[in-house]
Design a protein around this motif. Structure first.
Motif, PDB file in Angstrom:
ATOM      1  N   LEU A  88      33.555  65.241  14.435  1.00 16.53           N
ATOM      2  CA  LEU A  88      33.578  66.611  14.934  1.00 16.53           C
ATOM      3  C   LEU A  88      33.426  66.555  16.446  1.00 16.53           C
ATOM      4  O   LEU A  88      32.455  66.000  16.965  1.00 16.53           O
ATOM      5  CB  LEU A  88      32.426  67.404  14.315  1.00 16.53           C
ATOM      6  CG  LEU A  88      32.261  68.862  14.736  1.00 16.53           C
ATOM      7  CD1 LEU A  88      33.475  69.693  14.349  1.00 16.53           C
ATOM      8  CD2 LEU A  88      30.998  69.442  14.107  1.00 16.53           C
ATOM      9  N   THR A  89      34.391  67.122  17.172  1.00 18.23           N
ATOM     10  CA  THR A  89      34.356  67.059  18.626  1.00 18.23           C
ATOM     11  C   THR A  89      34.901  68.362  19.211  1.00 18.23           C
ATOM     12  O   THR A  89      35.155  69.326  18.486  1.00 18.23           O
ATOM     13  CB  THR A  89      35.147  65.831  19.133  1.00 18.23           C
ATOM     14  OG1 THR A  89      34.880  65.625  20.513  1.00 18.23           O
ATOM     15  CG2 THR A  89      36.646  65.981  18.894  1.00 18.23           C
TER      16      THR A  89
ATOM     17  N   THR B 212      29.504  61.352   8.756  1.00 16.38           N
ATOM     18  CA  THR B 212      29.868  62.421   9.678  1.00 16.38           C
ATOM     19  C   THR B 212      29.317  62.108  11.064  1.00 16.38           C
ATOM     20  O   THR B 212      28.144  61.738  11.216  1.00 16.38           O
ATOM     21  CB  THR B 212      29.332  63.773   9.194  1.00 16.38           C
ATOM     22  OG1 THR B 212      27.920  63.684   8.958  1.00 16.38           O
ATOM     23  CG2 THR B 212      30.025  64.199   7.902  1.00 16.38           C
ATOM     24  N   ILE B 213      30.176  62.264  12.072  1.00 16.25           N
ATOM     25  CA  ILE B 213      29.821  61.905  13.445  1.00 16.25           C
ATOM     26  C   ILE B 213      30.159  63.073  14.363  1.00 16.25           C
ATOM     27  O   ILE B 213      31.304  63.538  14.408  1.00 16.25           O
ATOM     28  CB  ILE B 213      30.595  60.656  13.913  1.00 16.25           C
ATOM     29  CG1 ILE B 213      30.319  59.469  12.973  1.00 16.25           C
ATOM     30  CG2 ILE B 213      30.223  60.299  15.348  1.00 16.25           C
ATOM     31  CD1 ILE B 213      31.217  58.262  13.233  1.00 16.25           C
ATOM     32  N   ALA B 214      29.173  63.556  15.109  1.00 10.34           N
ATOM     33  CA  ALA B 214      29.414  64.563  16.140  1.00 10.34           C
ATOM     34  C   ALA B 214      29.672  63.831  17.447  1.00 10.34           C
ATOM     35  O   ALA B 214      28.781  63.148  17.967  1.00 10.34           O
ATOM     36  CB  ALA B 214      28.215  65.496  16.271  1.00 10.34           C
ATOM     37  N   ALA B 215      30.881  63.934  17.975  1.00  6.85           N
ATOM     38  CA  ALA B 215      31.247  63.334  19.259  1.00  6.85           C
ATOM     39  C   ALA B 215      31.215  64.456  20.286  1.00  6.85           C
ATOM     40  O   ALA B 215      32.193  65.178  20.475  1.00  6.85           O
ATOM     41  CB  ALA B 215      32.628  62.694  19.176  1.00  6.85           C
ATOM     42  N   LEU B 216      30.070  64.608  20.926  1.00  5.32           N
ATOM     43  CA  LEU B 216      29.805  65.764  21.783  1.00  5.32           C
ATOM     44  C   LEU B 216      30.379  65.520  23.178  1.00  5.32           C
ATOM     45  O   LEU B 216      29.810  64.775  23.982  1.00  5.32           O
ATOM     46  CB  LEU B 216      28.299  66.022  21.829  1.00  5.32           C
ATOM     47  CG  LEU B 216      27.653  66.218  20.442  1.00  5.32           C
ATOM     48  CD1 LEU B 216      26.132  66.228  20.544  1.00  5.32           C
ATOM     49  CD2 LEU B 216      28.167  67.492  19.782  1.00  5.32           C
TER      50      LEU B 216
ATOM     51  N   ALA C  33      30.895  57.217  27.772  1.00  9.24           N
ATOM     52  CA  ALA C  33      31.723  57.791  28.826  1.00  9.24           C
ATOM     53  C   ALA C  33      32.762  58.715  28.199  1.00  9.24           C
ATOM     54  O   ALA C  33      33.217  58.468  27.076  1.00  9.24           O
ATOM     55  CB  ALA C  33      32.414  56.680  29.614  1.00  9.24           C
ATOM     56  N   PRO C  34      33.150  59.783  28.902  1.00 12.47           N
ATOM     57  CA  PRO C  34      34.103  60.734  28.315  1.00 12.47           C
ATOM     58  C   PRO C  34      35.370  60.072  27.777  1.00 12.47           C
ATOM     59  O   PRO C  34      35.843  60.432  26.692  1.00 12.47           O
ATOM     60  CB  PRO C  34      34.408  61.682  29.483  1.00 12.47           C
ATOM     61  CG  PRO C  34      33.176  61.651  30.321  1.00 12.47           C
ATOM     62  CD  PRO C  34      32.676  60.229  30.232  1.00 12.47           C
ATOM     63  N   GLU C  35      35.889  59.102  28.519  1.00 16.83           N
ATOM     64  CA  GLU C  35      37.133  58.467  28.097  1.00 16.83           C
ATOM     65  C   GLU C  35      36.937  57.533  26.907  1.00 16.83           C
ATOM     66  O   GLU C  35      37.904  57.135  26.247  1.00 16.83           O
ATOM     67  CB  GLU C  35      37.772  57.703  29.260  1.00 16.83           C
ATOM     68  CG  GLU C  35      36.973  56.527  29.787  1.00 16.83           C
ATOM     69  CD  GLU C  35      35.916  56.893  30.829  1.00 16.83           C
ATOM     70  OE1 GLU C  35      35.389  55.959  31.459  1.00 16.83           O
ATOM     71  OE2 GLU C  35      35.628  58.102  31.002  1.00 16.83           O
ATOM     72  N   ALA C  36      35.696  57.174  26.612  1.00 18.83           N
ATOM     73  CA  ALA C  36      35.405  56.259  25.506  1.00 18.83           C
ATOM     74  C   ALA C  36      34.810  56.961  24.300  1.00 18.83           C
ATOM     75  O   ALA C  36      34.609  56.328  23.252  1.00 18.83           O
ATOM     76  CB  ALA C  36      34.448  55.169  25.979  1.00 18.83           C
ATOM     77  N   LEU C  37      34.533  58.262  24.408  1.00 19.29           N
ATOM     78  CA  LEU C  37      33.780  58.968  23.372  1.00 19.29           C
ATOM     79  C   LEU C  37      34.428  58.864  22.002  1.00 19.29           C
ATOM     80  O   LEU C  37      33.795  58.440  21.025  1.00 19.29           O
ATOM     81  CB  LEU C  37      33.608  60.437  23.772  1.00 19.29           C
ATOM     82  CG  LEU C  37      32.830  61.322  22.799  1.00 19.29           C
ATOM     83  CD1 LEU C  37      31.369  60.885  22.732  1.00 19.29           C
ATOM     84  CD2 LEU C  37      32.946  62.793  23.208  1.00 19.29           C
ATOM     85  N   LEU C  38      35.680  59.251  21.899  1.00 24.16           N
ATOM     86  CA  LEU C  38      36.332  59.228  20.588  1.00 24.16           C
ATOM     87  C   LEU C  38      36.550  57.805  20.101  1.00 24.16           C
ATOM     88  O   LEU C  38      36.443  57.531  18.896  1.00 24.16           O
ATOM     89  CB  LEU C  38      37.654  59.990  20.642  1.00 24.16           C
ATOM     90  CG  LEU C  38      37.533  61.516  20.645  1.00 24.16           C
ATOM     91  CD1 LEU C  38      38.907  62.164  20.733  1.00 24.16           C
ATOM     92  CD2 LEU C  38      36.805  62.008  19.391  1.00 24.16           C
ATOM     93  N   GLY C  39      36.827  56.896  21.007  1.00 22.44           N
ATOM     94  CA  GLY C  39      36.977  55.494  20.612  1.00 22.44           C
ATOM     95  C   GLY C  39      35.691  54.939  20.030  1.00 22.44           C
ATOM     96  O   GLY C  39      35.709  54.218  19.028  1.00 22.44           O
ATOM     97  N   ASP C  40      34.559  55.280  20.657  1.00 19.56           N
ATOM     98  CA  ASP C  40      33.274  54.831  20.136  1.00 19.56           C
ATOM     99  C   ASP C  40      32.993  55.448  18.767  1.00 19.56           C
ATOM    100  O   ASP C  40      32.464  54.776  17.865  1.00 19.56           O
ATOM    101  CB  ASP C  40      32.153  55.206  21.112  1.00 19.56           C
ATOM    102  CG  ASP C  40      32.069  54.271  22.313  1.00 19.56           C
ATOM    103  OD1 ASP C  40      32.953  53.404  22.452  1.00 19.56           O
ATOM    104  OD2 ASP C  40      31.127  54.416  23.112  1.00 19.56           O
TER     105      ASP C  40
END
Length: 204
Positions: free
Chosen positions: A47-48, A87-91, A171-178
């Motif tokens: 969820l982002t 479930t993962i919240a990617a804030l 980092a913002p650019e790595a958030l979804l990748g993480d």
């Protein structure tokens, strides 16, 4: 206003109203509830949000019309908490107000360095969603939960990490990748195995 990628074993739900700080309308909450009530569930769900804010909570006009006290919030957070998948919240930014419920209901929470966390129910004269105080207190303890809910504390990502409100800063650019990397083992497992481990961690 809700993006939904249901590719394979990993679903990604995106709050997509960045021009309004991803503030939530009744229609958005209904859509989120419909997705999380589906029976063809994935093995992991992220969820982002789009833009620089995860969610500012309820849309102001909708809140004045009654959304602030709607049962939709509690229904959604209950459905997320009850999902048998990871479930993962990617804030992707600040988390505020009623939007806390869906993030607290997730198994894991990642956030970008610039994220802020606040839940101004005392100042606004509302009660929090019924399950939010207990979920928050289980993560950060009763006193810190009261700091947020009663004293109106606004905390940054570093403090949120040290408290246990979030689990990792990315980092913002790595958030979804993480987030996807954290979901990888679950996506390689069976649904029954995922549900069994989740049940062992937090039994009913």
């Amino acid at each position: 206003m809700i993006g939904f990628d249901a590719t394979g074993d990993l679903w990604t739900i995106t709050l997509n109203r960045p021009d309004k700080a991803n503030s939530l309308t009744p229609e958005m909450l209904e859509t989120l509830s419909e997705i999380t009530a589906r029976t063809d569930l994935p093995k992991a769900l992220i969820l982002t949000g789009a833009g620089r804010v995860f969610s500012a909570g309820a849309d102001l006009d909708a809140a004045r019309a009654g959304l602030a006290t709607s049962p939709l919030w509690e229904r959604l957070s209950g459905q997320i908490a009850g999902l048998p998948c990871l479930t993962i919240a990617a804030l992707n930014g600040t988390l505020a107000g009623g939007a806390f419920g869906m993030a607290l209901a997730c198994d894991l929470r990642l956030a970008v360095p610039g994220a802020k966390f606040f839940y101004p129910v005392m100042k606004l004269g509302f009660l929090p969603q019924p399950s939010d105080p207990a979920r928050m207190a289980s993560l950060i303890g009763p006193a810190r939960a009261k700091m947020i809910l009663m004293a109106g504390a606004k905390i940054g990502a570093d403090e949120a990490l040290s408290w246990g409100l979030i689990d990792r800063i990315a980092a913002p650019e790595a958030l979804l990748g993480d987030a996807r990397a954290l979901a990888a083992d679950a996506c390689a497992a069976t649904p029954a195995h995922i549900a069994a481990i989740k049940q062992l961690v937090v039994p009913d």
